[in-house]
Scaffold this motif. Sequence first.
Motif, short mmCIF file in Angstrom:
data_model
loop_
_atom_site.label_atom_id
_atom_site.label_comp_id
_atom_site.label_asym_id
_atom_site.label_seq_id
_atom_site.Cartn_x
_atom_site.Cartn_y
_atom_site.Cartn_z
N GLY A 28 34.16 12.00 -15.08
CA GLY A 28 33.39 12.04 -16.32
C GLY A 28 34.22 11.90 -17.59
N PRO A 29 35.24 12.72 -17.79
CA PRO A 29 36.03 12.58 -19.02
C PRO A 29 36.71 11.21 -19.15
N ALA A 30 37.12 10.63 -18.05
CA ALA A 30 37.76 9.31 -18.12
C ALA A 30 36.76 8.24 -18.55
N VAL A 31 35.53 8.32 -18.04
CA VAL A 31 34.51 7.32 -18.36
C VAL A 31 33.98 7.50 -19.78
N LEU A 32 33.76 8.76 -20.17
CA LEU A 32 33.16 9.01 -21.47
C LEU A 32 34.16 8.90 -22.62
N GLY A 33 35.43 9.08 -22.34
CA GLY A 33 36.44 8.95 -23.39
C GLY A 33 36.29 9.96 -24.51
N GLY A 34 35.95 11.19 -24.20
CA GLY A 34 35.87 12.23 -25.21
C GLY A 34 34.50 12.38 -25.85
N ARG A 35 33.54 11.53 -25.53
CA ARG A 35 32.20 11.66 -26.10
C ARG A 35 31.43 12.75 -25.35
N GLU A 36 30.48 13.35 -26.01
CA GLU A 36 29.62 14.37 -25.41
C GLU A 36 28.45 13.71 -24.69
N LEU A 37 28.06 14.29 -23.56
CA LEU A 37 26.84 13.84 -22.89
C LEU A 37 25.62 14.33 -23.66
#
Length: 102
Positions: A21-30
């Motif tokens: 998750g953190p790798a895919v989102l790049g620091g954005r919040e779900l």
Amino acid sequence: MTLWIAIGAVALLSFAFKAVGPAVLGGRELPVRTRSVIALVAPALLAGFIVTDVAGPGWSSLDLTVLAGLAAVVVLRRYPAPMPVALLGAVTVTALLRLWAA
């Protein structure tokens, strides 16, 4: 044994999703809705595993002593009993019912 394999697979998948998750989102919040769905997936799967394990394959081998033990956990957790005490109560209820039935 199949139940434990399924629980292990769900745990590994949950860990993989949390790691990726953190790798895919790049620091954005779900989004809030997505986070709430993800938070409820594991408890729902665990509840399903418990129900199918207690009821048996095809709902044909319901063990009432185990059901009584699960009910004891629910009752003890309803009151402020710690989890180890609730589990010990469930084991005690199940064991006593099995001794009484034997």
